[in-house]
Design an enzyme around this catalytic site. Structure first.
Site: not given
Ligand code: MN
Length: 424
Positions: A134, A136, A141, A150, A207, A209, A241, A245, A248, A261, A265, A372
């Site tokens: 997978d 990124y 995103h 951050r 997610e 994708e 995906d 959270r 994670q 994850k 999937t 998000e």
């Molecule tokens: Mn993903």
């Protein structure tokens, strides 16, 4: 003979203008019926599935050296035959379905055996997933996530603009659309907790994708060129995906996602071929700084495909749209991802699945995850009166769609759906 992508082609099978599966698409899948429960390979055409195992056994497909390739529970054996056979087979299927070709059209007993109403078909996982990686690769995103965790000034990690970032995921838990998804357990350590606990995930997410299906292998140590990488790509699926959270957040330092994850999937059942998407190729966003030479591409390797996501709570009748974006926004293309993946000498296999990474766009309505959309849980979304979400709840059903309208026809992926079951 006209090219199978010719917009003027029509089939003797009625295909509505809004169908995802006109004669210009012909995506591959694996299906069975209650009358004939052995899974085999078919293509979608309108509201029907064309049984390729039947066509092949009747000698209507020229695969002399590879007989029985469609009487299998995955398309892997067919993919292994290579791009030349993919093109020839697609052209022959297109020819058999054309309105002006009597071979299948006027053979009622054969039609009865070879054409199955979509409603009668059970759709299975189309590929035997060899490996799942997978990526990124959406800058929007990665930036959104970076700003949340951050701050604005360190949003993108220093490596992000130089290579497609990824992790090796699990092939064993890739499931087909419609498979229910059990809320996972995991280690949680919410802010303020002194020690972690083992409990059901409380921040379950999706997610949006696209998945790239690899149809040709590469050898250990082999570096890929742009054209070689492109030729290894058989097609694309929609991919969800699923992401825990809270698991994670606690586990991802320093090696990246692991159990967050690994529980499921989901992919769509129809693999849309790269060839069918050819008319929708576009250049991706300008890459600055210029990538290192091995990642530079001469061709437009992005695709202009509309994507949307709907969410339906158990007590709602219909899904509410929560995201509308486009595959063309991806910063790193699938070709660049594949070249980078093999660049250390890593061998690729037939049936490898590469997730694009969450596809978000520049707009607020283009965010491809609840992380998000709800901005890490601080901006809940109202789905209907009194039904509010920050993350997924038990009974929620998530539906993703992808398509591209062309002049006179539409190429679509169908959908990938999954409903959340409570933890046990
Ligand atoms: Mn993903």
């Amino acid at each position: 003979m006209p090219h199978p992508n010719d917009p003027a082609l029509r089939s003797f099978i009625d295909v509505g203008a809004a169908s995802d599966f006109p004669i210009q698409n012909l995506p591959y899948g694996v299906f069975s019926t209650s009358a004939s429960p052995t899974p085999r390979v078919g293509v979608a055409i309108g509201n029907a599935v064309l049984d390729l195992a039947v066509l092949e056994s009747e000698g209507l497909l020229d695969l002399a050296a590879a007989q029985g390739v469609f009487a299998q529970a995955s398309i892997n054996a067919f993919m292994a035959l290579g791009p030349k056979v993919w093109s020839q087979t697609r052209a022959r299927i297109s020819e058999l379905l054309r309105h002006d070709n009597p071979e299948l059209r006027d053979d009622a007993p054969l039609r009865a055996r070879a054409l199955v109403p979509m409603a009668d078909a059970e759709l299975h996982l189309p590929i035997a997933v060899a490996g799942y990686t997978d990526f990124y690769s959406s800058k929007e995103h990665a930036t959104n996530v970076g700003v949340m965790f951050r701050g604005k000034d360190n949003a993108l990690q220093p490596n992000w603009l130089h290579m497609p970032i990824a992790y090796n995921g699990r092939a064993s838990t890739v499931v087909v659309s419609g498979t229910k998804v059990r809320r996972p357990h995991g280690q949680l350590k919410p802010p303020g907790a002194e020690v972690p606990s083992f409990a059901p995930c409380k921040r379950l997410d999706f997610e949006l994708e696209m998945g790239v299906v690899i149809g040709q292998p590469s050898r250990i140590g082999e570096m890929l060129t742009e054209s070689r990488a492109e030729g290894m790509i058989f097609g694309f699926v929609l991919l969800n995906d699923w992401s825990a959270r809270d698991i994670q957040q606690w586990e991802y330092v320093p090696l990246g996602p692991f159990q967050a994850k690994a529980f499921a999937t989901s992919i769509s059942p129809w693999v849309v071929t790269r060839e069918a998407l050819e008319p929708f190729r576009v250049r991706g966003p300008k890459q600055d700084p210029t990538p290192l030479p091995y990642l530079q591409q001469a061709q437009p390797n992005n695709y202009d495909l509309e994507l949307d996501v709907g969410l339906r709570a158990a007590q709602m009748n219909e899904a509410v749209p929560i995201c509308r974006t486009n595959f063309k926004y991806m910063y790193w293309s699938s070709v660049q991802q594949l070249i980078h993946h093999a660049s250390s000498g890593c061998a690729m296999n037939v049936g490898d699945l590469l997730g694009s990474g969450t596809i978000s766009g520049p707009g607020k309505h283009q965010r491809g995850s609840l992380l998000e959309i709800s901005w890490n849980g601080t901006e809940p979304v109202e789905l209907a009166s009194g039904i509010v979400r920050t993350f997924l709840e038990d009974g929620d059903s998530l539906v993703m769609r992808g398509w591209r309208q062309a002049s006179g026809y539409r190429i679509g992926f169908g959908e990938v759906e999954g409903t959340i079951l409570p933890a046990v």
